[in-house]
Design a protein around this motif. Structure first.
Motif, PDB file in Angstrom:
ATOM      1  N   ILE A   9     -11.608   0.265   4.999  1.00 60.91           N
ATOM      2  CA  ILE A   9     -11.351   1.516   5.719  1.00 60.91           C
ATOM      3  C   ILE A   9     -11.011   2.555   4.663  1.00 60.91           C
ATOM      4  O   ILE A   9     -10.309   2.253   3.690  1.00 60.91           O
ATOM      5  CB  ILE A   9     -10.150   1.354   6.678  1.00 60.91           C
ATOM      6  CG1 ILE A   9     -10.386   0.227   7.672  1.00 60.91           C
ATOM      7  CG2 ILE A   9      -9.846   2.681   7.381  1.00 60.91           C
ATOM      8  CD1 ILE A   9     -11.587   0.406   8.559  1.00 60.91           C
ATOM      9  N   GLY A  10     -11.495   3.755   4.837  1.00 58.91           N
ATOM     10  CA  GLY A  10     -11.172   4.816   3.898  1.00 58.91           C
ATOM     11  C   GLY A  10     -10.606   6.036   4.599  1.00 58.91           C
ATOM     12  O   GLY A  10     -10.857   6.255   5.790  1.00 58.91           O
ATOM     13  N   VAL A  45      -9.494  18.492  -5.340  1.00 63.00           N
ATOM     14  CA  VAL A  45      -9.706  18.949  -3.960  1.00 63.00           C
ATOM     15  C   VAL A  45      -9.006  18.050  -2.949  1.00 63.00           C
ATOM     16  O   VAL A  45      -8.400  18.534  -1.998  1.00 63.00           O
ATOM     17  CB  VAL A  45     -11.218  19.024  -3.625  1.00 63.00           C
ATOM     18  CG1 VAL A  45     -11.429  19.400  -2.165  1.00 63.00           C
ATOM     19  CG2 VAL A  45     -11.917  20.006  -4.547  1.00 63.00           C
ATOM     20  N   SER A  46      -9.084  16.739  -3.149  1.00 62.30           N
ATOM     21  CA  SER A  46      -8.581  15.816  -2.147  1.00 62.30           C
ATOM     22  C   SER A  46      -8.166  14.488  -2.769  1.00 62.30           C
ATOM     23  O   SER A  46      -8.351  14.254  -3.962  1.00 62.30           O
ATOM     24  CB  SER A  46      -9.643  15.586  -1.069  1.00 62.30           C
ATOM     25  OG  SER A  46     -10.787  14.987  -1.640  1.00 62.30           O
ATOM     26  N   THR A  47      -7.639  13.632  -1.911  1.00 66.71           N
ATOM     27  CA  THR A  47      -7.262  12.265  -2.295  1.00 66.71           C
ATOM     28  C   THR A  47      -7.975  11.315  -1.349  1.00 66.71           C
ATOM     29  O   THR A  47      -8.096  11.589  -0.157  1.00 66.71           O
ATOM     30  CB  THR A  47      -5.735  12.063  -2.181  1.00 66.71           C
ATOM     31  OG1 THR A  47      -5.090  12.910  -3.127  1.00 66.71           O
ATOM     32  CG2 THR A  47      -5.340  10.619  -2.457  1.00 66.71           C
ATOM     33  N   VAL A  48      -8.427  10.184  -1.882  1.00 65.17           N
ATOM     34  CA  VAL A  48      -9.026   9.153  -1.036  1.00 65.17           C
ATOM     35  C   VAL A  48      -8.224   7.874  -1.220  1.00 65.17           C
ATOM     36  O   VAL A  48      -7.818   7.541  -2.343  1.00 65.17           O
ATOM     37  CB  VAL A  48     -10.523   8.921  -1.342  1.00 65.17           C
ATOM     38  CG1 VAL A  48     -10.752   8.397  -2.748  1.00 65.17           C
ATOM     39  CG2 VAL A  48     -11.142   7.978  -0.315  1.00 65.17           C
ATOM     40  N   ILE A  49      -7.939   7.201  -0.100  1.00 63.93           N
ATOM     41  CA  ILE A  49      -7.310   5.886  -0.133  1.00 63.93           C
ATOM     42  C   ILE A  49      -8.223   4.927   0.610  1.00 63.93           C
ATOM     43  O   ILE A  49      -8.820   5.281   1.616  1.00 63.93           O
ATOM     44  CB  ILE A  49      -5.889   5.906   0.477  1.00 63.93           C
ATOM     45  CG1 ILE A  49      -5.862   6.560   1.861  1.00 63.93           C
ATOM     46  CG2 ILE A  49      -4.911   6.595  -0.460  1.00 63.93           C
ATOM     47  CD1 ILE A  49      -4.496   6.571   2.521  1.00 63.93           C
ATOM     48  N   ARG A  50      -8.318   3.686   0.092  1.00 69.22           N
ATOM     49  CA  ARG A  50      -9.236   2.714   0.669  1.00 69.22           C
ATOM     50  C   ARG A  50      -8.619   1.335   0.630  1.00 69.22           C
ATOM     51  O   ARG A  50      -7.850   1.022  -0.275  1.00 69.22           O
ATOM     52  CB  ARG A  50     -10.564   2.712  -0.105  1.00 69.22           C
ATOM     53  CG  ARG A  50     -11.239   4.052  -0.086  1.00 69.22           C
ATOM     54  CD  ARG A  50     -12.502   4.095  -0.942  1.00 69.22           C
ATOM     55  NE  ARG A  50     -13.548   3.324  -0.312  1.00 69.22           N
ATOM     56  CZ  ARG A  50     -14.100   2.232  -0.842  1.00 69.22           C
ATOM     57  NH1 ARG A  50     -13.721   1.800  -2.017  1.00 69.22           N
ATOM     58  NH2 ARG A  50     -15.041   1.589  -0.207  1.00 69.22           N
ATOM     59  N   GLY A  51      -8.938   0.516   1.612  1.00 69.86           N
ATOM     60  CA  GLY A  51      -8.439  -0.844   1.659  1.00 69.86           C
ATOM     61  C   GLY A  51      -8.415  -1.357   3.084  1.00 69.86           C
ATOM     62  O   GLY A  51      -9.226  -0.949   3.917  1.00 69.86           O
ATOM     63  N   LYS A  52      -7.459  -2.250   3.381  1.00 63.21           N
ATOM     64  CA  LYS A  52      -7.317  -2.780   4.735  1.00 63.21           C
ATOM     65  C   LYS A  52      -6.775  -1.683   5.646  1.00 63.21           C
ATOM     66  O   LYS A  52      -5.952  -0.863   5.235  1.00 63.21           O
ATOM     67  CB  LYS A  52      -6.362  -3.974   4.742  1.00 63.21           C
ATOM     68  CG  LYS A  52      -6.943  -5.217   4.102  1.00 63.21           C
ATOM     69  CD  LYS A  52      -5.933  -6.344   4.049  1.00 63.21           C
ATOM     70  CE  LYS A  52      -5.828  -7.062   5.373  1.00 63.21           C
ATOM     71  NZ  LYS A  52      -5.015  -8.314   5.245  1.00 63.21           N
ATOM     72  N   GLN A  53      -7.195  -1.714   6.886  1.00 59.56           N
ATOM     73  CA  GLN A  53      -6.812  -0.670   7.828  1.00 59.56           C
ATOM     74  C   GLN A  53      -5.297  -0.501   7.920  1.00 59.56           C
ATOM     75  O   GLN A  53      -4.787   0.628   7.891  1.00 59.56           O
ATOM     76  CB  GLN A  53      -7.383  -0.981   9.213  1.00 59.56           C
ATOM     77  CG  GLN A  53      -6.969   0.046  10.261  1.00 59.56           C
ATOM     78  CD  GLN A  53      -7.668  -0.173  11.584  1.00 59.56           C
ATOM     79  OE1 GLN A  53      -8.883  -0.250  11.637  1.00 59.56           O
ATOM     80  NE2 GLN A  53      -6.898  -0.273  12.654  1.00 59.56           N
ATOM     81  N   HIS A  55      -2.964  -0.913   5.849  1.00 61.20           N
ATOM     82  CA  HIS A  55      -2.377  -0.262   4.677  1.00 61.20           C
ATOM     83  C   HIS A  55      -2.841   1.184   4.525  1.00 61.20           C
ATOM     84  O   HIS A  55      -2.065   2.040   4.094  1.00 61.20           O
ATOM     85  CB  HIS A  55      -2.682  -1.068   3.423  1.00 61.20           C
ATOM     86  CG  HIS A  55      -2.111  -2.452   3.475  1.00 61.20           C
ATOM     87  ND1 HIS A  55      -0.782  -2.696   3.747  1.00 61.20           N
ATOM     88  CD2 HIS A  55      -2.697  -3.672   3.335  1.00 61.20           C
ATOM     89  CE1 HIS A  55      -0.566  -4.002   3.760  1.00 61.20           C
ATOM     90  NE2 HIS A  55      -1.709  -4.612   3.515  1.00 61.20           N
ATOM     91  N   VAL A  56      -4.075   1.452   4.872  1.00 60.03           N
ATOM     92  CA  VAL A  56      -4.575   2.830   4.791  1.00 60.03           C
ATOM     93  C   VAL A  56      -3.787   3.726   5.737  1.00 60.03           C
ATOM     94  O   VAL A  56      -3.328   4.812   5.354  1.00 60.03           O
ATOM     95  CB  VAL A  56      -6.090   2.885   5.076  1.00 60.03           C
ATOM     96  CG1 VAL A  56      -6.557   4.326   5.253  1.00 60.03           C
ATOM     97  CG2 VAL A  56      -6.862   2.212   3.938  1.00 60.03           C
ATOM     98  N   PHE A  57      -3.582   3.280   6.968  1.00 63.50           N
ATOM     99  CA  PHE A  57      -2.818   4.089   7.921  1.00 63.50           C
ATOM    100  C   PHE A  57      -1.354   4.198   7.509  1.00 63.50           C
ATOM    101  O   PHE A  57      -0.730   5.246   7.662  1.00 63.50           O
ATOM    102  CB  PHE A  57      -2.968   3.540   9.341  1.00 63.50           C
ATOM    103  CG  PHE A  57      -4.216   4.005  10.028  1.00 63.50           C
ATOM    104  CD1 PHE A  57      -4.220   5.163  10.798  1.00 63.50           C
ATOM    105  CD2 PHE A  57      -5.403   3.312   9.888  1.00 63.50           C
ATOM    106  CE1 PHE A  57      -5.379   5.603  11.422  1.00 63.50           C
ATOM    107  CE2 PHE A  57      -6.573   3.748  10.511  1.00 63.50           C
ATOM    108  CZ  PHE A  57      -6.558   4.906  11.270  1.00 63.50           C
ATOM    109  N   ASN A  58      -0.789   3.117   6.967  1.00 65.76           N
ATOM    110  CA  ASN A  58       0.595   3.145   6.519  1.00 65.76           C
ATOM    111  C   ASN A  58       0.796   4.147   5.384  1.00 65.76           C
ATOM    112  O   ASN A  58       1.752   4.935   5.397  1.00 65.76           O
ATOM    113  CB  ASN A  58       1.023   1.735   6.075  1.00 65.76           C
ATOM    114  CG  ASN A  58       2.421   1.711   5.500  1.00 65.76           C
ATOM    115  OD1 ASN A  58       2.593   1.607   4.274  1.00 65.76           O
ATOM    116  ND2 ASN A  58       3.419   1.799   6.350  1.00 65.76           N
ATOM    117  N   VAL A  59      -0.093   4.133   4.421  1.00 64.48           N
ATOM    118  CA  VAL A  59       0.015   5.053   3.280  1.00 64.48           C
ATOM    119  C   VAL A  59      -0.232   6.495   3.725  1.00 64.48           C
ATOM    120  O   VAL A  59       0.479   7.410   3.302  1.00 64.48           O
ATOM    121  CB  VAL A  59      -0.952   4.630   2.151  1.00 64.48           C
ATOM    122  CG1 VAL A  59      -1.073   5.714   1.085  1.00 64.48           C
ATOM    123  CG2 VAL A  59      -0.473   3.320   1.518  1.00 64.48           C
TER     124      VAL A  59
END
Length: 193
Positions: A9-10, A45-53, A55-59
């Motif tokens: 998930i990103g 411009v932006s930040t991208v976070i990726r991984g398990k759903q 953790h992405v929502f938590n971060v």
């Protein structure tokens, strides 16, 4: 790259503090958040976070909450995506457990809007209506509008709804989903909420 083959998930987002010290607010929020469970990259411009759903929502919530705790008016705009990540740079983070790294129960009012795009799903409107009904059931629905739905309430309730909606709007047959969110926090127009 074949779409729908990775469970990654990103979330690509930008923070907009309405303050002269906006750089300090943005960098502070990123530094105060434990991002050890996600792959992260920030550019000009932006930040991208990726991984398990989970953790992405938590971060994402933690970054937003840390920025909000400065008391400044904060806007966040971003896009969650699943099913077609485009690369495998974050694959190693899929081996992380499900225990979240950021726990903060601070109450914070959020006014937001979201739009769902269930890709390649001919019944996409049914999916969207289902998630709007879910928002109403969860007590976070604010209003209908063109091209989005208004969602508001405590940040924890809002993010819980977004994660739940993101889960239910996907299926084995239609794994590719995009969800856009825009948030406003500590706005003078919120009337002291």
């Amino acid at each position: 790259m074949k779409c729908g083959v990775s469970p990654i998930i990103g979330f690509r987002f930008s923070l907009y503090p309405m303050a002269a010290n906006f750089v300090e607010v943005i960098k502070g929020a990123l530094e105060q958040t434990d991002t050890s469970n996600v792959w992260m990259h920030t550019d000009d411009v932006s930040t991208v976070i990726r991984g398990k759903q989970v953790h992405v929502f938590n971060v994402a919530k933690a970054i937003c909450l840390h920025a909000a705790k400065t008391g400044e008016h904060i806007a966040m705009s971003g896009t969650f995506s699943a099913g077609c990540p485009g690369d495998t740079a974050g694959d190693v983070y899929l081996e992380k457990g499900d225990e979240v790294a950021n726990i903060d129960t601070t109450k914070q009012y959020v006014s937001s809007q979201f739009a769902l795009y269930p890709m390649n799903n001919p019944d996409y409107m049914d999916v969207i209506y289902q998630e709007v009904d879910r928002a109403k059931e969860r007590g976070v629905f604010n209003e209908s509008m063109h091209y989005a739905s208004g969602i508001h309430g405590d940040i924890h309730d809002v993010f819980a709804f977004y994660e739940e909606s993101f889960t239910h709007a996907r299926s084995e047959q239609h794994k590719h989903l995009v969800m856009t969110v825009s948030m406003s926090i500590n706005s003078p127009s919120h009337g002291g909420r």
